[in-house]
Motif scaffolding. Structure first.
Motif, short mmCIF file in Angstrom:
data_model
loop_
_atom_site.label_atom_id
_atom_site.label_comp_id
_atom_site.label_asym_id
_atom_site.label_seq_id
_atom_site.Cartn_x
_atom_site.Cartn_y
_atom_site.Cartn_z
N TYR A 239 -0.49 -50.47 -18.55
CA TYR A 239 -0.37 -50.83 -20.69
C TYR A 239 0.06 -52.54 -20.29
CZ TYR A 239 1.46 -50.74 -25.45
OH TYR A 239 1.72 -50.98 -26.24
N TYR A 240 0.72 -53.09 -19.41
CA TYR A 240 1.47 -54.45 -19.50
C TYR A 240 -0.06 -55.56 -19.48
CZ TYR A 240 3.85 -58.11 -17.88
OH TYR A 240 5.29 -59.16 -17.50
N SER A 241 -0.68 -55.32 -18.74
CA SER A 241 -2.16 -55.35 -17.72
C SER A 241 -2.92 -55.81 -19.55
CB SER A 241 -2.81 -55.16 -16.91
OG SER A 241 -2.28 -55.42 -15.47
N MET A 242 -3.13 -54.66 -20.58
CA MET A 242 -3.69 -55.14 -21.03
C MET A 242 -3.10 -55.86 -22.69
SD MET A 242 -4.20 -50.77 -22.65
CE MET A 242 -5.19 -51.40 -24.09
N LEU A 243 -1.99 -55.64 -21.87
CA LEU A 243 -1.13 -56.77 -23.52
C LEU A 243 -0.19 -58.10 -22.75
CD1 LEU A 243 1.70 -54.96 -24.62
CD2 LEU A 243 0.42 -55.80 -25.80
N PHE A 244 -0.21 -58.29 -21.78
CA PHE A 244 -0.17 -59.66 -20.56
C PHE A 244 -1.16 -60.51 -19.66
CE2 PHE A 244 4.06 -57.75 -22.23
CZ PHE A 244 4.17 -58.76 -22.45
N GLU A 245 -1.46 -61.61 -19.91
CA GLU A 245 -2.51 -62.31 -19.18
C GLU A 245 -2.65 -63.05 -17.81
OE1 GLU A 245 -5.80 -60.84 -18.97
OE2 GLU A 245 -5.86 -59.74 -20.86
N TYR B 169 4.84 -48.39 -24.44
CA TYR B 169 3.63 -48.06 -23.56
C TYR B 169 4.30 -46.06 -23.68
CZ TYR B 169 2.81 -45.42 -19.43
OH TYR B 169 1.84 -44.58 -18.71
N GLU B 170 5.66 -45.20 -24.00
CA GLU B 170 5.58 -44.09 -24.42
C GLU B 170 4.81 -44.12 -25.46
OE1 GLU B 170 9.64 -43.95 -23.97
OE2 GLU B 170 9.41 -44.20 -21.57
N LYS B 171 5.19 -44.97 -26.54
CA LYS B 171 4.82 -44.69 -27.84
C LYS B 171 3.23 -44.18 -28.16
CE LYS B 171 7.61 -44.06 -30.57
NZ LYS B 171 8.21 -42.58 -30.96
N SER B 172 2.59 -45.65 -27.53
CA SER B 172 0.97 -45.49 -27.57
C SER B 172 0.87 -44.42 -26.61
CB SER B 172 0.95 -47.01 -26.65
OG SER B 172 1.29 -48.06 -26.85
N ALA C 26 -4.32 -41.00 -21.82
CA ALA C 26 -3.33 -39.97 -21.52
C ALA C 26 -2.73 -40.32 -19.81
CB ALA C 26 -3.97 -39.06 -21.89
N ASP C 27 -4.19 -41.23 -19.39
CA ASP C 27 -3.94 -41.80 -17.64
C ASP C 27 -3.60 -42.81 -17.35
OD1 ASP C 27 -6.17 -42.03 -18.31
OD2 ASP C 27 -7.63 -41.47 -16.52
N TYR C 28 -3.34 -43.08 -18.18
CA TYR C 28 -2.42 -45.01 -18.32
C TYR C 28 -1.31 -45.36 -17.78
CZ TYR C 28 -6.52 -47.80 -19.99
OH TYR C 28 -7.25 -49.17 -20.59
N THR C 29 -1.68 -45.77 -16.77
CA THR C 29 -0.03 -46.40 -16.35
C THR C 29 0.62 -47.32 -16.77
OG1 THR C 29 -0.62 -47.78 -14.64
CG2 THR C 29 -0.61 -45.88 -13.79
N PHE C 30 1.98 -47.32 -16.70
CA PHE C 30 2.73 -48.41 -17.52
C PHE C 30 1.91 -49.96 -17.03
CE2 PHE C 30 5.98 -51.57 -17.37
CZ PHE C 30 6.33 -51.83 -18.61
N CYS D 29 0.61 -52.94 -33.59
CA CYS D 29 0.36 -53.22 -34.32
C CYS D 29 0.12 -50.71 -34.60
CB CYS D 29 -0.34 -53.49 -35.60
SG CYS D 29 0.06 -54.69 -36.30
N SER D 30 -0.98 -50.72 -33.41
CA SER D 30 -1.57 -49.43 -33.62
C SER D 30 -0.13 -48.16 -33.12
CB SER D 30 -2.69 -49.58 -32.69
OG SER D 30 -2.09 -49.48 -31.34
N ILE D 31 0.97 -48.80 -32.53
CA ILE D 31 1.80 -47.52 -32.92
C ILE D 31 2.55 -47.60 -33.55
CG2 ILE D 31 0.92 -47.68 -30.15
CD1 ILE D 31 3.62 -49.60 -29.59
N LEU D 32 2.71 -48.69 -34.94
CA LEU D 32 3.61 -49.13 -35.54
C LEU D 32 3.39 -48.48 -37.10
CD1 LEU D 32 4.93 -52.41 -34.66
CD2 LEU D 32 5.83 -49.94 -35.09
N GLN D 33 2.49 -47.28 -37.13
CA GLN D 33 1.59 -46.89 -38.97
C GLN D 33 2.48 -45.89 -39.33
OE1 GLN D 33 -1.22 -48.50 -39.69
NE2 GLN D 33 -1.24 -49.81 -38.43
N LEU D 34 3.45 -45.12 -38.91
CA LEU D 34 4.43 -44.47 -39.41
C LEU D 34 5.81 -44.80 -39.55
CD1 LEU D 34 3.10 -40.90 -36.89
CD2 LEU D 34 2.55 -41.63 -39.19
N TYR D 35 6.61 -44.32 -40.57
CA TYR D 35 7.39 -44.96 -41.24
C TYR D 35 8.52 -44.62 -39.67
CZ TYR D 35 12.46 -44.27 -43.09
OH TYR D 35 13.43 -44.52 -43.54
N GLU D 36 8.53 -43.70 -39.19
CA GLU D 36 9.53 -42.94 -37.95
C GLU D 36 9.54 -44.24 -36.90
OE1 GLU D 36 7.21 -39.64 -37.59
OE2 GLU D 36 7.56 -40.45 -39.73
#
Length: 215
Positions: free
Chosen positions: A41-47, A23-26, A34-38, A64-71
């Motif tokens: 975000y949780y509701s987006m992933l879990f049904e 969530y924080e990385k997203s 920017a105004d999304y709450t945790f 996958c969208s937040i796993l696009q940089l080496y770090e």
């Protein structure tokens, strides 16, 4: 009393993220508003209701969208190794597809190296666990031709880093369409290159022979 080895042989990196970290990385990466709450975000992933497979598999697009940089790849892998260690695992194989993480300009080799580096750092800090990385080819579209070149590159980079953190190759994606016989030539190429093609029937035997011979 006999000691029991706790191992995990089929663990998706992008399906095993710490959700608070994700969530924080997203937010940091601008993946969600920017105004999304945790809770949002949780509701987006879990049904609450079980989704059709074709819909549920799209949840991986978000992670996958937040796993696009080496770090981010390195950090996510390290954190997963830490959590597996805390669960008392001796060995785990983490699977992912390097071709899914190139939206910010990384090559497949750089992506695979980032995950290997995260696993290596985890094993240095938590020496009681061993980690292997499975790099997956992807089934996209109606047949293997849809991303043939990307899968060839997956084979090449896995071969290059085999024994340096990578332990095998596999095939992932939406399995309810297309003819999987089309992937036969790619599987044969991987085997001819000396890359283990992972399957549950042979995996446990390999793990015990190679990772825990003294036990």
């Amino acid at each position: 009393m006999h000691n029991t080895a706790r191992i995990e042989l089929h663990l998706h990196l992008d399906g095993s993220l710490n959700i608070r970290w994700a969530y924080e990385k997203s937010l940091q990466r601008g993946v969600i508003p920017a105004d999304y709450t945790f809770s949002d975000y949780y509701s987006m992933l879990f049904e609450n209701n079980i989704l059709p497979h074709a819909q549920s598999i799209t949840k991986f697009d978000l992670t996958c969208s937040i796993l696009q940089l080496y770090e981010d790849l390195e950090e996510a892998t390290y954190d997963l190794v830490r959590r597996l260690h805390e669960l008392g695992l001796w060995y785990a194989e983490i699977r992912f597809a390097s071709q899914q993480h190139r939206k910010q300009g990384l090559t497949q080799k750089e992506v695979l190296q980032a995950v290997i580096d995260g696993a290596a750092r985890g094993m240095r800090d938590f020496p009681d666990i061993r980690i292997g990385i499975i790099n997956c080819m992807m089934h996209k579209g109606e047949n293997a031709a849809a991303n043939w070149e990307e899968n060839l590159e997956t084979i090449a980079v896995t071969k290059e880093l085999l024994g340096k953190g990578a332990v095998g190759i596999d095939l992932a994606g939406f399995e309810n369409n297309g003819d999987f016989n089309d992937y036969g030539p790619l599987i044969r190429m991987a085997k001819e290159a000396g890359i283990p093609v992972r399957s549950p029937a042979t995996l446990a035997k390999w793990v015990w022979a190679n990772m825990f011979p003294q036990r």
